[in-house]
Design a protein around this motif. Structure first.
Motif, mmCIF file in Angstrom:
data_model
loop_
_atom_site.group_PDB
_atom_site.id
_atom_site.type_symbol
_atom_site.label_atom_id
_atom_site.label_comp_id
_atom_site.label_asym_id
_atom_site.label_seq_id
_atom_site.Cartn_x
_atom_site.Cartn_y
_atom_site.Cartn_z
ATOM 1 N N LEU A 183 1.880 -0.321 -4.277
ATOM 2 C CA LEU A 183 1.269 -1.562 -3.789
ATOM 3 C C LEU A 183 1.339 -1.672 -2.273
ATOM 4 O O LEU A 183 0.580 -2.441 -1.661
ATOM 5 C CB LEU A 183 1.951 -2.771 -4.437
ATOM 6 C CG LEU A 183 1.794 -2.884 -5.963
ATOM 7 C CD1 LEU A 183 2.674 -4.008 -6.497
ATOM 8 C CD2 LEU A 183 0.338 -3.150 -6.330
ATOM 9 N N VAL A 184 2.256 -0.917 -1.652
ATOM 10 C CA VAL A 184 2.376 -0.953 -0.182
ATOM 11 C C VAL A 184 2.102 0.434 0.390
ATOM 12 O O VAL A 184 2.666 0.812 1.421
ATOM 13 C CB VAL A 184 3.776 -1.455 0.222
ATOM 14 C CG1 VAL A 184 3.947 -2.911 -0.135
ATOM 15 C CG2 VAL A 184 4.875 -0.613 -0.461
ATOM 16 N N ASP A 185 1.236 1.219 -0.317
ATOM 17 C CA ASP A 185 0.887 2.557 0.143
ATOM 18 C C ASP A 185 0.141 2.482 1.474
ATOM 19 O O ASP A 185 -0.509 1.472 1.803
ATOM 20 C CB ASP A 185 0.020 3.253 -0.908
ATOM 21 C CG ASP A 185 -0.147 4.738 -0.648
ATOM 22 O OD1 ASP A 185 0.659 5.516 -1.175
ATOM 23 O OD2 ASP A 185 -1.079 5.101 0.098
ATOM 24 N N GLY A 186 0.223 3.559 2.239
ATOM 25 C CA GLY A 186 -0.454 3.589 3.525
ATOM 26 C C GLY A 186 -1.961 3.619 3.415
ATOM 27 O O GLY A 186 -2.669 3.361 4.398
ATOM 28 N N SER A 187 -2.515 3.938 2.232
ATOM 29 C CA SER A 187 -3.959 3.972 2.022
ATOM 30 C C SER A 187 -4.403 2.717 1.291
ATOM 31 O O SER A 187 -3.851 2.366 0.237
ATOM 32 C CB SER A 187 -4.332 5.214 1.201
ATOM 33 O OG SER A 187 -5.660 5.132 0.758
ATOM 34 N N SER A 188 -5.391 2.046 1.856
ATOM 35 C CA SER A 188 -5.899 0.830 1.205
ATOM 36 C C SER A 188 -6.498 1.150 -0.154
ATOM 37 O O SER A 188 -6.446 0.337 -1.087
ATOM 38 C CB SER A 188 -6.947 0.163 2.087
ATOM 39 O OG SER A 188 -8.050 1.033 2.303
ATOM 40 N N GLU A 189 -7.082 2.311 -0.286
ATOM 41 C CA GLU A 189 -7.673 2.710 -1.559
ATOM 42 C C GLU A 189 -6.609 2.818 -2.645
ATOM 43 O O GLU A 189 -6.804 2.358 -3.780
ATOM 44 C CB GLU A 189 -8.378 4.051 -1.368
ATOM 45 C CG GLU A 189 -9.259 4.447 -2.520
ATOM 46 C CD GLU A 189 -9.993 5.749 -2.248
ATOM 47 O OE1 GLU A 189 -10.682 6.230 -3.165
ATOM 48 O OE2 GLU A 189 -9.863 6.284 -1.134
ATOM 49 N N VAL A 190 -5.470 3.401 -2.274
ATOM 50 C CA VAL A 190 -4.374 3.516 -3.234
ATOM 51 C C VAL A 190 -3.817 2.135 -3.560
ATOM 52 O O VAL A 190 -3.511 1.829 -4.720
ATOM 53 C CB VAL A 190 -3.271 4.445 -2.687
ATOM 54 C CG1 VAL A 190 -2.075 4.478 -3.629
ATOM 55 C CG2 VAL A 190 -3.805 5.859 -2.478
ATOM 56 N N ARG A 191 -3.694 1.288 -2.547
ATOM 57 C CA ARG A 191 -3.181 -0.062 -2.796
ATOM 58 C C ARG A 191 -4.095 -0.814 -3.759
ATOM 59 O O ARG A 191 -3.621 -1.500 -4.684
ATOM 60 C CB ARG A 191 -3.060 -0.833 -1.472
ATOM 61 C CG ARG A 191 -2.007 -0.270 -0.517
ATOM 62 C CD ARG A 191 -1.677 -1.273 0.580
ATOM 63 N NE ARG A 191 -2.841 -1.616 1.388
ATOM 64 C CZ ARG A 191 -3.256 -0.956 2.459
ATOM 65 N NH1 ARG A 191 -2.573 0.120 2.852
ATOM 66 N NH2 ARG A 191 -4.316 -1.329 3.147
ATOM 67 N N ASP A 192 -5.412 -0.738 -3.534
ATOM 68 C CA ASP A 192 -6.348 -1.435 -4.423
ATOM 69 C C ASP A 192 -6.252 -0.899 -5.855
ATOM 70 O O ASP A 192 -6.252 -1.678 -6.820
ATOM 71 C CB ASP A 192 -7.772 -1.264 -3.904
ATOM 72 C CG ASP A 192 -8.000 -1.988 -2.577
ATOM 73 O OD1 ASP A 192 -7.183 -2.867 -2.251
ATOM 74 O OD2 ASP A 192 -8.976 -1.650 -1.881
#
Length: 967
Positions: A578-587
């Motif tokens: 949820l706090v990954d550096g990639s917004s795609e991963v977070r979404d």
């Protein structure tokens, strides 16, 4: 001395052609096979005792006891082993059971030289010949020429041109065989007739029947035909095929002529005879190109008859079919480049119907297998680059030809050893070619062969030093998952765990996708140990697509985790994303988290409702433990029920890049079908079926049961069953159900295909979205954001399509299957009535027989006791007949009632199913339209804010096209 046929390494099967057929000379033909590898052979078997008594000419008037089949048969038996040529019938083994060790004393005959020269088949020679055993000759598989011509005529797939080509090639091979005898062996065949020609399954003509083979121009007591030839030639060869010199007994002229002189005449008679058959493809006419040649061959003068070999230059042998066959015969002497060019041209030869399916099946495929085996097993075989190129050129031809021309059973039997051999070849090119055909092997090989022959040797590819081969092995193994045994699945998972540490990013990503795909097939223990740690490892990978694949795998496999594990293990594993550096991963992590929370909310609501149903218990020290125990048991039951209810969802989810997902969906669909088969609704609602299940079974003694079975079988075969007024109605019902079942089965199959296509579309949308997500990750700024939005929308569409396909399966495909089960139940009821009718007919027949027997006994003095027993038996039979009649009438009425109810309810049921399907389609299309409509303003907003006036990154038309914008 007994029969020693068992000592042969071949088995002798059933007789295919009797020894009394025309031109058999006492030999019958049998199907056989080699004991070591089950390869088919033909076995010629002659009974010497019968041959010694059978005259060569049927109904002949000669009184010579030596003019029987035995001496020509012995001559052929000895000579057939020494005549070796590609177009002479190949002999694998021979056996004279009178002399199993091969020491025939006939070669050391005590006859005087003068007697042998004057008559080698004298009465004393006959008396000294052992005639108690058999002559056995094992050859390559063949059929007589006449049978082959009939086969060509009756084959509907062959054109006239193909038939003519097949005969042209056969005659060309005969020319080569006869020329070999004349020019190399210096002998004359003497018996060139249709019965001396046999044909292989691949269409090659083979010369045999050496019953009067004789040397010409070689010292044999004379310079001309042998005494054996002179004694038997009149009775062995039909008159039409004998040249004038033989008819006139002018053997001195033959002895001073070339070896071809006699056989050329016979050959000139043979060709028109072959072409008169309609199977020759020339409308029973000798081709014009051969007319003059045949006339010259049949010339009256022995000195002017030409040799046979120049006939091979006739234009009739210049067809593409004959050219291809000649190349196959001479392929061992052809250069490598020529071979490769020919193998690559084979598909074109088949598509143009230059070569037939029989040639492909019985000639080309064995040749391909032999060539590949030699290339891969000989020393330094694939070390040489040119040999490797030839092998790689052969593999596509081998498998494409086998797929086109072999049945599934033939593919399994013939190619399994070849596949096993090729997987063991230590060459990456060959291994890659084999891995690329895994889907073909899955289609044509059974589960045992796939596990042993394909999976076990291919596992070495998981640890190969070549990254492309490791990745190809991984992708190819997906198709095998549904067919692997549990031990092999466990073995596969160990390789997958190892490959999660592969240095190649794409391999790690595909590995986590593969794990998600294989998870439903694993045992509970293996699944609990493997999938969540594998997904957690992927979610911490340094490659963004790998982290995304891990999250999507968790989403797809969510039904494999029970609610408690979701709360205690799965959610904490996702939380860090949820706090990954990639917004795609977070979404993606947020979407997966929301899906899991919905499951937990539903589970919590179920627990609350279950708790409300429990009676209020005042907590005391004595009942606290009981209340806790009851609550825990109820909760576990709910967890298991919920897990089972959702277990079908993961089966239709896909997380793989390629199309191998279809196999998994089909597997899981089959599992659902199996579960439905155990709950047929018709049986529970059908009073007739229920009453049948409740009928008490009558135990029949074993002896009486066998008698009853014989009696009913006899009545059924006779067909004279009892009549009833409703027979016409039941015949109409039977025809109606047969037609309805065919139509409904067709509808159900099309519905299954429709559901499958929708699942594939959902898979395609998922892969489409994943591709856009990866592409968006590679772009910067708003362009990458736009591409990611597109990927998210495609992912959402994938979920909508997958849910729609599930609803179609439950509300359209499954009702159709249930309808088919109902029709099947009606057919079973009709069969039950037929059985009752058959039983009643049998009982009536028994009563009539017992009544007749009783009358006879009453008329016989002194048989009063037997008459009394017969009268009691008659009464029991009449009681049984009455019971069978009542049972038959009862079942008939029940069937009529049920069929009437079935017809009444059929219309309403089908109307409801169709309306449900139409409603599903309307709802599905609305949802799809809404997703696209929601996406459009988001893309337009990004385009407007990012590229005002065409400035900034991606200036110009290229930037607009990247996000689907306009001008």
């Amino acid at each position: 001395m007994g029969n020693s046929a068992s000592s042969l390494p071949y088995t002798i099967g059933e007789e295919t052609h009797p020894s009394t057929r025309k031109g058999s000379y006492g030999f019958s033909m049998h199907a056989g096979e080699r004991k070591s590898d089950k390869k088919p052979v033909t076995v010629f078997k002659g009974e010497k005792k019968t041959m010694a008594k059978t005259a060569l000419i049927k109904g002949g008037t000669t009184h010579d006891p030596t003019l029987t089949q035995i001496f020509p048969a012995l001559h052929h038996f000895k000579k057939c082993k020494t005549m070796i040529h590609p177009h002479i019938l190949s002999v694998y083994a021979t056996l004279d059971t009178d002399y199993p060790d091969g020491n025939d004393p006939s070669s050391k005959s005590s006859l005087s030289i003068s007697e042998a020269n004057s008559n080698p088949a004298s009465l004393s020679a006959l008396q000294q010949t052992a005639t108690t055993g058999d002559l056995i000759i094992v050859t390559e598989p063949v059929v007589p020429l006449e049978e082959y011509l009939d086969l060509l005529e009756k084959d509907p797939e062959l054109t006239e041109v193909q038939r003519a080509d097949a005969i042209s090639w056969g005659i060309y091979t005969l020319i080569q065989a006869v020329s070999f005898l004349h020019m190399n062996a210096k002998v004359a065949h003497g018996n060139i007739i249709p019965e001396a020609i046999f044909v292989t399954p691949g269409g090659d003509f083979k010369l045999s029947a050496f019953h009067i083979l004789t040397p010409i121009g070689i010292a044999d007591g004379a310079t001309g035909p042998s005494q054996h030839f002179r004694h038997f030639e009149r009775d062995v060869t039909p008159k039409d095929y004998r040249c004038p010199e033989r008819i006139e007994n002018r053997f001195d002229a033959i002895s001073t002529s070339p070896p071809h002189a006699m056989d050329a005449y016979s050959f000139g008679v043979l060709l028109p005879n072959i072409y008169t058959h309609y199977g020759a493809g020339t409308s029973s006419q000798l081709p014009q190109q051969l007319e003059k040649a045949c006339m010259r061959l049949r010339g009256p003068s022995i000195t002017t008859r030409p040799r046979v070999l120049p006939l091979a230059k006739c234009p009739i042998f210049n067809s593409p079919h004959v050219a291809a066959q000649k190349f196959l015969d001479e392929i061992s002497t052809q250069p490598i480049e020529g071979k490769i060019s020919f193998w690559r041209s084979l598909p074109d030869l088949f598509s143009k119907r230059i070569l037939s399916s029989r040639v492909a099946k019985y000639k080309i495929l064995p040749l391909l297998q032999t060539t590949i085996t030699n290339l891969t097993t000989m020393d330094l075989g694939l070390v040489q680059e040119i040999s490797k190129r030839e092998c790689l050129a052969l593999l596509p031809t081998l498998f494409n030809t086998a797929k086109t021309h072999l049945t599934r059973e033939e593919f399994q039997n013939q190619l399994s050893p070849m596949i096993e051999l090729l997987f063991k070849v230590n060459d990456r090119g060959v291994r890659g070619a084999m891995l690329g055909r895994i889907s073909l092997f899955v289609e044509y090989l059974d589960g045992t062969t796939l596990n042993k022959v394909v999976f076990e040797p291919m596992c070495s590819g998981f640890t190969d030093s070549s990254a492309p081969l490791r990745e190809l092995t991984l992708k190819s193994a997906i198709a095998l998952v549904a067919h692997l045994t549990q031990p092999n699945l466990e073995k596969l998972t160990r390789y997958l765990v190892r490959m999660q540490s592969d240095p190649e990013d794409s391999i790690r990503t595909n590995t986590v996708i593969f794990i998600g795909k294989v998870a439903p097939n694993l045992s509970d223990i293996a699944r609990s140990k493997l999938i969540l740690p594998a997904f957690a490892r992927a979610m911490t990978d340094g490659f963004i697509p790998c982290r995304l694949a891990g999250l999507k795998a968790v989403s797809a496999c969510r039904s494999l985790f029970d609610e408690k594990r979701v709360a205690s293990e799965v959610l904490p594993a996702i939380a860090s994303s949820l706090v990954d550096g990639s917004s795609e991963v977070r979404d993606a992590a947020m979407r997966v988290m929301d899906e899991l929370l919905v499951i937990l909310r539903e589970y919590g609501e179920k627990m609350r409702l279950e708790e409300a149903k429990q009676p209020k218990i005042v907590p005391t020290a004595s009942n606290v433990s009981l209340a806790a125990s009851a609550t825990a048991g109820s909760s576990n039951s709910l967890v298991n029920a919920n897990a089972n209810a959702n277990s079908a969802m993961i089966m239709s989810q896909s997380i793989n890049y390629n199309s191998a997902n279809a196999g998994g969906n089909q597997y899981n669909s089959n599992n659902n079908n199996n579960n439905n088969n155990s709950n047929q609704p018709y049986n529970y609602n059908n009073p007739m079926m229920t009453s049948q299940m409740q009928m008490p079974s009558t135990t029949i003694p074993k002896k009486d049961g066998i008698k009853k079975w014989f009696a009913e079988t006899k009545a059924s075969i006779a067909g004279d069953l009892v009549r009833s007024p409703d027979d016409a109605i039941f015949c109409e019902i039977d025809r109606y159900t047969e037609g309805l079942e065919k139509q409904m089965r067709n509808v159900q199959q099309q519905a299954s295909l429709l559901v499958k296509k929708n699942k594939e579309m959902a898979q395609g949308l998922f892969e489409f979205g994943l591709a856009f997500n990866v592409l968006g990750q590679s772009e910067a700024d708003d362009l990458g954001h736009a591409l990611t939005k597109m990927g998210v929308a495609a992912d959402e569409l994938s979920g909508v399509s997958m849910k729609h396909s599930q609803m179609e399966m439950m509300r359209f495909e499954e009702p159709l299957k249930d309808y088919l089960k109902t029709i099947h139940a009606v057919k079973l009821a009709l069969q039950r009535r037929h059985e009752k009718r058959l039983t009643y007919t049998t009982c009536l027949a028994e009563v009539n027989a017992k009544r007749t027997n009783l009358q006879k006994l009453r008329m016989t003095p002194g048989a009063e006791a037997k008459a009394y027993g017969a009268e009691m038996s008659l009464k029991r039979g009449e009681a049984a007949a009455d019971g069978a009649r009542d049972s038959f009438a009862t079942v008939s009425q029940r069937v009529l009632r049920e069929v009437d109810r079935f017809k009444r309810e059929k219309g309403d049921e089908m109307r409801r199913v169709v309306l449900d399907y139409v409603t599903l389609q309307i709802d599905y299309n609305r949802r799809m339209e809404q997703v696209w409509a929601d996406l459009l303003p988001k893309l337009e907003a990004i385009q407007t804010s990012t590229y005002p006036g065409g400035d900034g990154v991606g200036d110009g038309g290229g930037g607009d096209a990247a996000v689907g914008g306009g001008g």
